[in-house]
Design a protein around this motif. Structure first.
Motif, PDB file in Angstrom:
ATOM      1  N   ILE A 178       0.839  -1.199   0.000  1.00 36.75           N
ATOM      2  CA  ILE A 178       0.000   0.000   0.000  1.00 36.75           C
ATOM      3  C   ILE A 178       0.874   1.249   0.000  1.00 36.75           C
ATOM      4  O   ILE A 178       0.582   2.224  -0.701  1.00 36.75           O
ATOM      5  N   MET A 179       1.958   1.220   0.767  1.00 37.46           N
ATOM      6  CA  MET A 179       2.825   2.393   0.863  1.00 37.46           C
ATOM      7  C   MET A 179       3.552   2.675  -0.441  1.00 37.46           C
ATOM      8  O   MET A 179       3.782   3.849  -0.788  1.00 37.46           O
ATOM      9  N   ILE A 180       3.926   1.656  -1.211  1.00 43.53           N
ATOM     10  CA  ILE A 180       4.597   1.940  -2.478  1.00 43.53           C
ATOM     11  C   ILE A 180       3.594   2.478  -3.495  1.00 43.53           C
ATOM     12  O   ILE A 180       3.937   3.323  -4.332  1.00 43.53           O
ATOM     13  N   LEU A 181       2.325   2.049  -3.416  1.00 31.79           N
ATOM     14  CA  LEU A 181       1.302   2.667  -4.259  1.00 31.79           C
ATOM     15  C   LEU A 181       1.099   4.128  -3.864  1.00 31.79           C
ATOM     16  O   LEU A 181       0.918   5.004  -4.717  1.00 31.79           O
ATOM     17  N   ARG A 182       1.140   4.395  -2.572  1.00 35.39           N
ATOM     18  CA  ARG A 182       1.003   5.776  -2.086  1.00 35.39           C
ATOM     19  C   ARG A 182       2.164   6.629  -2.590  1.00 35.39           C
ATOM     20  O   ARG A 182       1.962   7.756  -3.064  1.00 35.39           O
ATOM     21  N   LEU A 183       3.378   6.096  -2.503  1.00 35.76           N
ATOM     22  CA  LEU A 183       4.548   6.823  -2.975  1.00 35.76           C
ATOM     23  C   LEU A 183       4.455   7.071  -4.479  1.00 35.76           C
ATOM     24  O   LEU A 183       4.782   8.166  -4.968  1.00 35.76           O
ATOM     25  N   LEU A 184       4.003   6.081  -5.211  1.00 30.10           N
ATOM     26  CA  LEU A 184       3.816   6.217  -6.659  1.00 30.10           C
ATOM     27  C   LEU A 184       2.879   7.383  -6.968  1.00 30.10           C
ATOM     28  O   LEU A 184       3.169   8.229  -7.836  1.00 30.10           O
ATOM     29  N   GLN A 185       1.764   7.467  -6.239  1.00 28.53           N
ATOM     30  CA  GLN A 185       0.803   8.544  -6.493  1.00 28.53           C
ATOM     31  C   GLN A 185       1.373   9.898  -6.100  1.00 28.53           C
ATOM     32  O   GLN A 185       1.138  10.903  -6.799  1.00 28.53           O
ATOM     33  N   ARG A 186       2.128   9.946  -5.018  1.00 28.44           N
ATOM     34  CA  ARG A 186       2.728  11.217  -4.601  1.00 28.44           C
ATOM     35  C   ARG A 186       3.672  11.769  -5.660  1.00 28.44           C
ATOM     36  O   ARG A 186       3.891  12.987  -5.729  1.00 28.44           O
ATOM     37  N   HIS A 187       4.232  10.896  -6.485  1.00 29.02           N
ATOM     38  CA  HIS A 187       5.148  11.339  -7.545  1.00 29.02           C
ATOM     39  C   HIS A 187       4.447  11.479  -8.899  1.00 29.02           C
ATOM     40  O   HIS A 187       5.120  11.525  -9.944  1.00 29.02           O
ATOM     41  N   GLY A 188       3.117  11.553  -8.886  1.00 26.99           N
ATOM     42  CA  GLY A 188       2.392  11.895 -10.102  1.00 26.99           C
ATOM     43  C   GLY A 188       2.053  10.743 -11.012  1.00 26.99           C
ATOM     44  O   GLY A 188       1.800  10.957 -12.203  1.00 26.99           O
ATOM     45  N   HIS A 189       1.986   9.520 -10.466  1.00 24.98           N
ATOM     46  CA  HIS A 189       1.623   8.366 -11.276  1.00 24.98           C
ATOM     47  C   HIS A 189       0.330   7.746 -10.755  1.00 24.98           C
ATOM     48  O   HIS A 189      -0.209   8.174  -9.728  1.00 24.98           O
ATOM     49  N   LYS A 190      -0.180   6.741 -11.459  1.00 23.73           N
ATOM     50  CA  LYS A 190      -1.547   6.261 -11.208  1.00 23.73           C
ATOM     51  C   LYS A 190      -1.548   4.875 -10.557  1.00 23.73           C
ATOM     52  O   LYS A 190      -1.154   3.893 -11.189  1.00 23.73           O
ATOM     53  N   PRO A 191      -2.012   4.778  -9.315  1.00 24.00           N
ATOM     54  CA  PRO A 191      -2.111   3.469  -8.664  1.00 24.00           C
ATOM     55  C   PRO A 191      -3.378   2.719  -9.099  1.00 24.00           C
ATOM     56  O   PRO A 191      -4.459   3.304  -9.185  1.00 24.00           O
ATOM     57  N   VAL A 192      -3.212   1.445  -9.378  1.00 20.27           N
ATOM     58  CA  VAL A 192      -4.332   0.571  -9.706  1.00 20.27           C
ATOM     59  C   VAL A 192      -4.358  -0.545  -8.660  1.00 20.27           C
ATOM     60  O   VAL A 192      -3.406  -1.330  -8.551  1.00 20.27           O
TER      61      VAL A 192
ATOM     62  N   PRO B 233      -7.564   5.552   3.485  1.00 18.31           N
ATOM     63  CA  PRO B 233      -6.664   6.493   4.166  1.00 18.31           C
ATOM     64  C   PRO B 233      -5.350   6.760   3.428  1.00 18.31           C
ATOM     65  O   PRO B 233      -4.687   7.756   3.724  1.00 18.31           O
ATOM     66  N   TYR B 234      -4.981   5.890   2.509  1.00 19.04           N
ATOM     67  CA  TYR B 234      -3.647   5.973   1.901  1.00 19.04           C
ATOM     68  C   TYR B 234      -3.642   6.521   0.477  1.00 19.04           C
ATOM     69  O   TYR B 234      -2.646   7.109   0.037  1.00 19.04           O
ATOM     70  N   LEU B 235      -4.735   6.311  -0.272  1.00 20.37           N
ATOM     71  CA  LEU B 235      -4.755   6.674  -1.686  1.00 20.37           C
ATOM     72  C   LEU B 235      -5.929   7.607  -1.977  1.00 20.37           C
ATOM     73  O   LEU B 235      -6.978   7.522  -1.337  1.00 20.37           O
ATOM     74  N   ASN B 236      -5.742   8.480  -2.964  1.00 20.90           N
ATOM     75  CA  ASN B 236      -6.820   9.349  -3.441  1.00 20.90           C
ATOM     76  C   ASN B 236      -7.454   8.714  -4.661  1.00 20.90           C
ATOM     77  O   ASN B 236      -6.801   8.559  -5.707  1.00 20.90           O
ATOM     78  N   PHE B 237      -8.718   8.335  -4.543  1.00 21.07           N
ATOM     79  CA  PHE B 237      -9.435   7.687  -5.638  1.00 21.07           C
ATOM     80  C   PHE B 237     -10.256   8.719  -6.404  1.00 21.07           C
ATOM     81  O   PHE B 237     -10.735   9.702  -5.837  1.00 21.07           O
ATOM     82  N   GLY B 238     -10.416   8.490  -7.695  1.00 18.62           N
ATOM     83  CA  GLY B 238     -11.202   9.401  -8.514  1.00 18.62           C
ATOM     84  C   GLY B 238     -11.036   9.101  -9.982  1.00 18.62           C
ATOM     85  O   GLY B 238     -10.575   8.022 -10.382  1.00 18.62           O
ATOM     86  N   ASP B 239     -11.402  10.090 -10.806  1.00 16.78           N
ATOM     87  CA  ASP B 239     -11.383   9.911 -12.258  1.00 16.78           C
ATOM     88  C   ASP B 239     -10.240  10.656 -12.937  1.00 16.78           C
ATOM     89  O   ASP B 239     -10.135  10.652 -14.164  1.00 16.78           O
ATOM     90  N   GLY B 240      -9.379  11.316 -12.180  1.00 21.27           N
ATOM     91  CA  GLY B 240      -8.278  12.068 -12.756  1.00 21.27           C
ATOM     92  C   GLY B 240      -7.148  11.179 -13.245  1.00 21.27           C
ATOM     93  O   GLY B 240      -7.104   9.976 -12.947  1.00 21.27           O
ATOM     94  N   PRO B 241      -6.217  11.728 -14.001  1.00 18.35           N
ATOM     95  CA  PRO B 241      -5.139  10.933 -14.596  1.00 18.35           C
ATOM     96  C   PRO B 241      -4.221  10.263 -13.579  1.00 18.35           C
ATOM     97  O   PRO B 241      -3.622   9.232 -13.889  1.00 18.35           O
ATOM     98  N   THR B 242      -4.099  10.825 -12.381  1.00 18.09           N
ATOM     99  CA  THR B 242      -3.259  10.193 -11.363  1.00 18.09           C
ATOM    100  C   THR B 242      -4.070   9.708 -10.173  1.00 18.09           C
ATOM    101  O   THR B 242      -3.494   9.303  -9.164  1.00 18.09           O
ATOM    102  N   ASP B 243      -5.402   9.737 -10.282  1.00 20.80           N
ATOM    103  CA  ASP B 243      -6.244   9.216  -9.207  1.00 20.80           C
ATOM    104  C   ASP B 243      -6.182   7.694  -9.192  1.00 20.80           C
ATOM    105  O   ASP B 243      -6.113   7.043 -10.249  1.00 20.80           O
ATOM    106  N   ALA B 244      -6.223   7.132  -8.014  1.00 20.74           N
ATOM    107  CA  ALA B 244      -6.225   5.681  -7.883  1.00 20.74           C
ATOM    108  C   ALA B 244      -7.567   5.115  -8.336  1.00 20.74           C
ATOM    109  O   ALA B 244      -8.613   5.765  -8.226  1.00 20.74           O
ATOM    110  N   VAL B 245      -7.514   3.906  -8.866  1.00 23.66           N
ATOM    111  CA  VAL B 245      -8.726   3.186  -9.256  1.00 23.66           C
ATOM    112  C   VAL B 245      -8.644   1.781  -8.677  1.00 23.66           C
ATOM    113  O   VAL B 245      -7.556   1.250  -8.437  1.00 23.66           O
TER     114      VAL B 245
END
Length: 415
Positions: free
Chosen positions: A55-69, A110-122
């Motif tokens: 979960i934390m590496i997905l969080r780090l990925l999103q913090r650097h502008g990439h998209k967690p799946v 608590p860890y990821l921001n979900f949504g429809d944006g290009p870097t939002d988690a899905v």
């Protein structure tokens, strides 16, 4: 040294174990948004700390502008991942899998921001495509890309066979379906990277190769190291049981306590992996020695708990611990267990009450705790395991039980 900020920080924090083509992946991170996924099978209704690194590496990925799946294993849970297991997993019903999936979903909020944006988690469910597969079409389309010779070399298979433990044909197919997941995510959503624990390396590499062979896609695999404590203890397990990420399975106070009890040698490493604290601040905490290292442990506990349960719950847990341990108070916010008022009126043997409280797993363990001098009632040592605890032991409506210096419960009555 990688050029992309994600790989730079992931390397500095200790997240990287293996990568299929680190230079090409680094370039992909530099050239745009990289969708990356990790799969989570639905074997329980919550995840525990053993899954937190992913979960934390997905969080780090999103913090650097990439998209967690986040890929939920609604399909693969029906088979069971043999990786790192000596025995086949218990077969779960579809109803159990659905209920577990609903519970696990809560862990990521608590860890990821979900949504429809290009870097939002899905969040996706591999049952969406695995449930529609026909067996013979799958064998014809995918099966010929796998050789039994190579499949037998992967750790998930080889270790089970070396230990002469049975490996069912059902489980043997797991790596094929996980590889198929990667190909489907690559086709449907442009996913370029699969991440996972080091025990998933064989499955991940198989998915990279399948996407290349079937679609000519250049995708990547990356694994994180196996995390154990300095003493060799497996992450996420304690003598009291699993360290769950949801508050209905484990209170924020007990979660805080888990991190507070980190071994001295692990504090810096865990701060890097399980908090968002800047590396410069962590470096200062790593220099603390002797009794001062306890302050770094409190920082780790509070920051890790704030991520899982919110800042207010983390600070309340820290204050509860301070009052309980440093001032000797039976703080109102300690974890509470209720027992029938009639039972306490008749009196309950001390060993039995410690078991009911959840501080120990069995009556035998409670007896050993008392005989070893580690049990206290209202901060007074208990030496007689048959001592009867009753209403006369209530202090402000509660009885405080302690196992050692760091584990506490309040006993209250209910009608």
């Amino acid at each position: 040294m990688p050029k992309s900020t994600f790989l730079q920080e992931a390397t500095a924090r200790g997240f990287i174990h293996q990568c299929t083509d680190v230079e090409a992946l680094d370039a992909a991170f530099e050239n745009g948004v990289v969708p990356a996924y990790i799969g989570f099978d639905c074997t329980a209704d919550s995840l525990h700390v053993g899954s937190l690194l992913q979960i934390m590496i997905l969080r780090l990925l999103q913090r650097h502008g990439h998209k967690p799946v986040v890929l939920m294993g609604g399909g693969t849970t029906r088979i069971g991942d043999p990786s790192g297991k000596d025995e086949s997993r218990q077969m779960l019903s579809d109803e159990q899998i659905t209920a577990n999936m609903a519970g696990i979903r809560r862990c990521f909020g608590p860890y990821l921001n979900f949504g429809d944006g290009p870097t939002d988690a899905v969040m996706m469910n591999n049952a969406d495509w695995l449930d529609t597969l026909g067996y013979i079409p799958l064998l014809r389309e995918v099966g010929h890309h796998f050789t039994v010779n190579r499949m037998l070399t992967f750790d998930s298979v080889r270790l089970r066979l070396d230990r002469e433990q049975p490996l069912t044909f059902l489980e043997f197919n797991y790596m094929i379906l996980q590889s198929y997941d990667f190909r489907e995510l690559s086709r449907r959503h442009g996913v370029k990277l699969q991440m996972g624990g080091s025990d998933q390396w064989g499955n991940i590499v198989s998915g990279v190769e399948l996407a290349r062979r079937m679609d000519g896609a250049h995708v990547f695999g990356l694994t994180t190291p196996l995390i154990t404590s300095s003493s060799g203890a497996k992450m996420g397990k304690t003598a009291q049981g699993a360290v769950w990420l949801t508050s209905d399975r484990l209170s924020p106070f007990d979660y805080w306590q888990f991190w507070r009890n980190t071994e001295d040698a692990d504090v810096g490493r865990f701060l890097k992996l399980f908090t968002d604290m800047p590396l410069e601040e962590i470096a200062k905490l790593e220099t603390l020695q002797g009794a001062e290292i306890n302050e770094a442990k409190k920082v780790l506990a509070t920051e890790a708990t704030a991520l899982a349960h919110g800042r207010a719950a983390a600070e309340q847990a820290a204050e509860t611990a301070r009052r309980a341990f440093e001032e000797g108070e039976a703080a109102e916010t300690l974890p509470t267990v209720k027992v029938p008022a009639a039972d306490l009126g008749e009196g309950i043997p001390a060993f039995r009450l410690f078991t009911l409280s959840g501080l120990v797993a069995s009556n035998g363990e409670a007896r050993r705790l008392i005989r070893g001098g580690g049990a206290r009632v209202n901060d007074v040592a208990v030496t007689d395991e048959a001592l009867v605890i009753g209403n006369t032991d209530l202090r402000d409506g509660a009885i405080k039980l302690s196992s050692g210096r760091k584990h506490h419960r309040l006993i209250r009555t209910q009608s």
